[in-house]
Design a protein around this motif. Structure first.
Motif, PDB file in Angstrom:
ATOM      1  N   UNK A   1       9.362  -2.917  -9.467  1.00  0.00           N
ATOM      2  CA  UNK A   1       8.098  -3.206 -10.172  1.00  0.00           C
ATOM      3  C   UNK A   1       6.862  -2.330  -9.461  1.00  0.00           C
ATOM      4  N   UNK A   2       6.823  -2.391  -8.385  1.00  0.00           N
ATOM      5  CA  UNK A   2       5.615  -1.635  -7.494  1.00  0.00           C
ATOM      6  C   UNK A   2       5.849  -0.115  -7.858  1.00  0.00           C
ATOM      7  N   UNK A   3       7.242   0.532  -7.885  1.00  0.00           N
ATOM      8  CA  UNK A   3       7.481   1.953  -8.291  1.00  0.00           C
ATOM      9  C   UNK A   3       6.990   2.064  -9.529  1.00  0.00           C
ATOM     10  N   UNK A   4       7.088   1.124 -10.619  1.00  0.00           N
ATOM     11  CA  UNK A   4       6.710   1.576 -11.975  1.00  0.00           C
ATOM     12  C   UNK A   4       5.355   1.526 -12.290  1.00  0.00           C
ATOM     13  N   UNK A   5       4.496   0.517 -11.319  1.00  0.00           N
ATOM     14  CA  UNK A   5       3.259   0.563 -11.487  1.00  0.00           C
ATOM     15  C   UNK A   5       2.776   2.016 -10.960  1.00  0.00           C
ATOM     16  N   UNK A   6       3.407   2.379  -9.739  1.00  0.00           N
ATOM     17  CA  UNK A   6       2.837   3.745  -9.244  1.00  0.00           C
ATOM     18  C   UNK A   6       2.842   4.858 -10.081  1.00  0.00           C
ATOM     19  N   UNK A   7       3.914   5.024 -10.869  1.00  0.00           N
ATOM     20  CA  UNK A   7       4.349   5.914 -11.825  1.00  0.00           C
ATOM     21  C   UNK A   7       3.452   5.830 -12.829  1.00  0.00           C
ATOM     22  N   UNK A   8       3.053   4.788 -13.421  1.00  0.00           N
ATOM     23  CA  UNK A   8       2.173   4.445 -14.580  1.00  0.00           C
ATOM     24  C   UNK A   8       0.864   5.033 -14.016  1.00  0.00           C
ATOM     25  N   UNK A   9       0.570   4.549 -12.954  1.00  0.00           N
ATOM     26  CA  UNK A   9      -0.913   5.191 -12.309  1.00  0.00           C
ATOM     27  C   UNK A   9      -0.963   6.649 -12.183  1.00  0.00           C
ATOM     28  N   UNK A  10       0.095   7.304 -11.908  1.00  0.00           N
ATOM     29  CA  UNK A  10      -0.154   8.657 -11.466  1.00  0.00           C
ATOM     30  C   UNK A  10       0.036   9.604 -12.928  1.00  0.00           C
ATOM     31  N   UNK A  11       0.861   8.877 -13.666  1.00  0.00           N
ATOM     32  CA  UNK A  11       0.935   9.552 -15.074  1.00  0.00           C
ATOM     33  C   UNK A  11      -0.308   9.666 -16.024  1.00  0.00           C
ATOM     34  N   UNK A  12      -1.156   8.485 -15.789  1.00  0.00           N
ATOM     35  CA  UNK A  12      -2.075   8.128 -16.757  1.00  0.00           C
ATOM     36  C   UNK A  12      -3.367   8.638 -16.220  1.00  0.00           C
TER      37      UNK A  12
ATOM     38  N   UNK B   1       0.819  -1.197  -0.128  1.00  0.00           N
ATOM     39  CA  UNK B   1       0.003  -0.128  -0.016  1.00  0.00           C
ATOM     40  C   UNK B   1       0.898   1.130   0.156  1.00  0.00           C
ATOM     41  N   UNK B   2       1.993   1.178   0.600  1.00  0.00           N
ATOM     42  CA  UNK B   2       2.808   2.586   0.766  1.00  0.00           C
ATOM     43  C   UNK B   2       3.479   2.691  -0.432  1.00  0.00           C
ATOM     44  N   UNK B   3       3.554   1.948  -1.396  1.00  0.00           N
ATOM     45  CA  UNK B   3       4.076   2.164  -2.817  1.00  0.00           C
ATOM     46  C   UNK B   3       3.116   2.831  -3.620  1.00  0.00           C
ATOM     47  N   UNK B   4       1.821   3.100  -3.151  1.00  0.00           N
ATOM     48  CA  UNK B   4       0.914   3.652  -4.012  1.00  0.00           C
ATOM     49  C   UNK B   4       0.374   5.005  -3.255  1.00  0.00           C
ATOM     50  N   UNK B   5       1.337   5.555  -2.571  1.00  0.00           N
ATOM     51  CA  UNK B   5       0.970   7.065  -2.100  1.00  0.00           C
ATOM     52  C   UNK B   5       0.914   8.131  -3.024  1.00  0.00           C
ATOM     53  N   UNK B   6      -0.156   8.468  -3.391  1.00  0.00           N
ATOM     54  CA  UNK B   6      -0.317   9.791  -4.455  1.00  0.00           C
ATOM     55  C   UNK B   6      -0.911  10.918  -3.944  1.00  0.00           C
ATOM     56  N   UNK B   7      -1.323  11.004  -2.481  1.00  0.00           N
ATOM     57  CA  UNK B   7      -1.925  12.485  -2.356  1.00  0.00           C
ATOM     58  C   UNK B   7      -3.280  12.564  -2.316  1.00  0.00           C
ATOM     59  N   UNK B   8      -3.873  11.946  -3.417  1.00  0.00           N
ATOM     60  CA  UNK B   8      -5.070  11.664  -3.644  1.00  0.00           C
ATOM     61  C   UNK B   8      -6.236  10.265  -3.162  1.00  0.00           C
ATOM     62  N   UNK B   9      -5.735   9.276  -3.759  1.00  0.00           N
ATOM     63  CA  UNK B   9      -6.395   7.970  -3.449  1.00  0.00           C
ATOM     64  C   UNK B   9      -5.619   7.310  -2.579  1.00  0.00           C
ATOM     65  N   UNK B  10      -4.536   7.630  -2.306  1.00  0.00           N
ATOM     66  CA  UNK B  10      -3.729   6.941  -0.976  1.00  0.00           C
ATOM     67  C   UNK B  10      -3.062   7.810  -0.524  1.00  0.00           C
ATOM     68  N   UNK B  11      -3.472   8.183   0.993  1.00  0.00           N
ATOM     69  CA  UNK B  11      -2.540   9.458   1.629  1.00  0.00           C
ATOM     70  C   UNK B  11      -2.225   8.954   2.841  1.00  0.00           C
ATOM     71  N   UNK B  12      -1.356   9.689   3.590  1.00  0.00           N
ATOM     72  CA  UNK B  12      -0.917   9.284   5.005  1.00  0.00           C
ATOM     73  C   UNK B  12      -2.226   9.621   5.923  1.00  0.00           C
TER      74      UNK B  12
END
Length: 356
Positions: free
Chosen positions: A339-350, A257-268
């Protein structure tokens, strides 16, 4: 039993918890968490403090081994343990526990980047007063810049697996949706595939809400439909979608879960200085769906093969009775850190959401 001091070294919060205890700390724990990305792997002092007749020194003695000396008057113990080569990112959590009544001490190093847990025990345990224990973390004379937080407790803090989610997480069971804190051993949990799995253990552990322990909030939607969920950062979700299929060639993977932090859908999650996590151990590693969000039950792998280590975790009662299971594989493939970092980047970019 209580946390005496919880000291943060990131942000503005310096001392989040401070309780003075004067009685003897028959049992106690000292914890440190370091950012491995900032820790140069060479012999050096990581933490040093003195309080009255008590003193503690934590050092890195080789590239992947920590050494600690704890002294109280004329009694002292020394221990060292490796922690494995770290990845580019992640944390190292070191826990020193002692029990003066039982006469033993344990040093545990958890490499959260590599997922390893190593430990050494000795048959000696200095007895500190609560005031001395508090002083050892309140009045240090040296700390390494990579130190994220450190803490002291007047109890034996359990290490390793055992914490997953907040206590109010709705768990689907044969008796309906129940809060995780309300489950009991022997309850039947409905797994994501519609099967029933027996609860072997469900308990809780109070920890400092800092560093790798700091909880994260999963917003609903996209993460489920039954309201927001709060989990430990290392707790893994089952993710699917076009990017998962493209990158892995599989329908689903497990991602922390921590790899998906984006400030919108996953937040501290705003919590502190302490947070109580609850754990759920089933008869095997399963995917469950609290609030419609697929995530894992507690994963302990081959912990049962090392009884001494298991006895220092929240699952000690199961280990003592010989009922701790061996989980030979995870329910889904576990995404590597990169791999988790790449997924998180793709999620934010798209700006597109994974199915979860």
């Amino acid at each position: 039993m209580s946390w005496l001091v919880v000291a943060s070294h990131r942000g503005d919060r310096k001392v989040a918890q401070d309780r003075t205890e004067r009685r003897e700390a028959v049992a106690g724990s000292l914890l440190w968490e370091f950012d491995l990305a900032e820790l140069r792997l060479a012999p050096q002092h990581l933490f040093r403090a003195r309080a009255g007749d008590a003193a503690v020194t934590l050092s890195l003695v080789t590239g992947d081994r920590v050494h600690v000396t704890l002294r109280a008057g004329d009694r002292f113990c020394q221990m060292s343990t490796g922690f494995g080569r770290p990845g580019a990112r992640g944390s190292l959590r070191v826990t020193l526990r002692w029990d003066a009544r039982a006469g033993d001490s344990t040093l545990t190093a958890e490499n959260l980047a590599a997922g390893t847990l190593r430990q050494q025990a000795v048959d000696v345990a200095p007895a500190l007063t609560g005031k001395e224990l508090r002083g050892l973390v309140r009045c240090w004379d040296h700390r390494h810049p990579s130190l994220v937080w450190h803490a002291a407790a007047d109890h034996l803090h359990p290490v390793g697996p055992g914490i997953c989610m907040a206590g109010d997480t709705p768990i689907p069971t044969a008796r309906g949706h129940l809060p995780l804190s309300g489950l009991r051993q022997g309850d039947r949990v409905i797994t994501r595939d519609g099967g029933l799995s027996k609860v072997l253990w469900c308990g809780s552990v109070e920890v400092p809400a800092l560093g790798a322990y700091a909880p994260v909030r999963l917003k609903a939607p996209p993460f489920g439909h039954g309201g927001d969920l709060v989990v430990q950062p290392s707790h893994r979700l089952a993710l699917s979608g076009p990017d998962v299929d493209y990158m892995f060639g599989e329908d689903e993977v497990l991602v922390e879960a921590g790899a998906l932090l984006d400030g919108e859908t996953v937040v501290p999650e705003l919590a502190g200085p302490l947070f109580r996590y609850h754990g759920l151990l089933l008869d095997d590693h399963h995917i469950i769906a609290p609030g419609g969000c697929p995530m894992e039950s507690l994963c302990i792998g081959g912990l049962a093969r090392d009884r001494d280590l298991a006895m220092t975790t929240p699952l000690a009662d199961l280990a003592r009775s010989g009922r701790l299971p061996v989980q030979r594989r995870t329910a889904l493939r576990d995404a590597e850190q990169y791999e988790a970092a790449a997924l998180a980047i793709a999620r934010r970019a798209g700006r597109s959401l994974f199915a979860a």
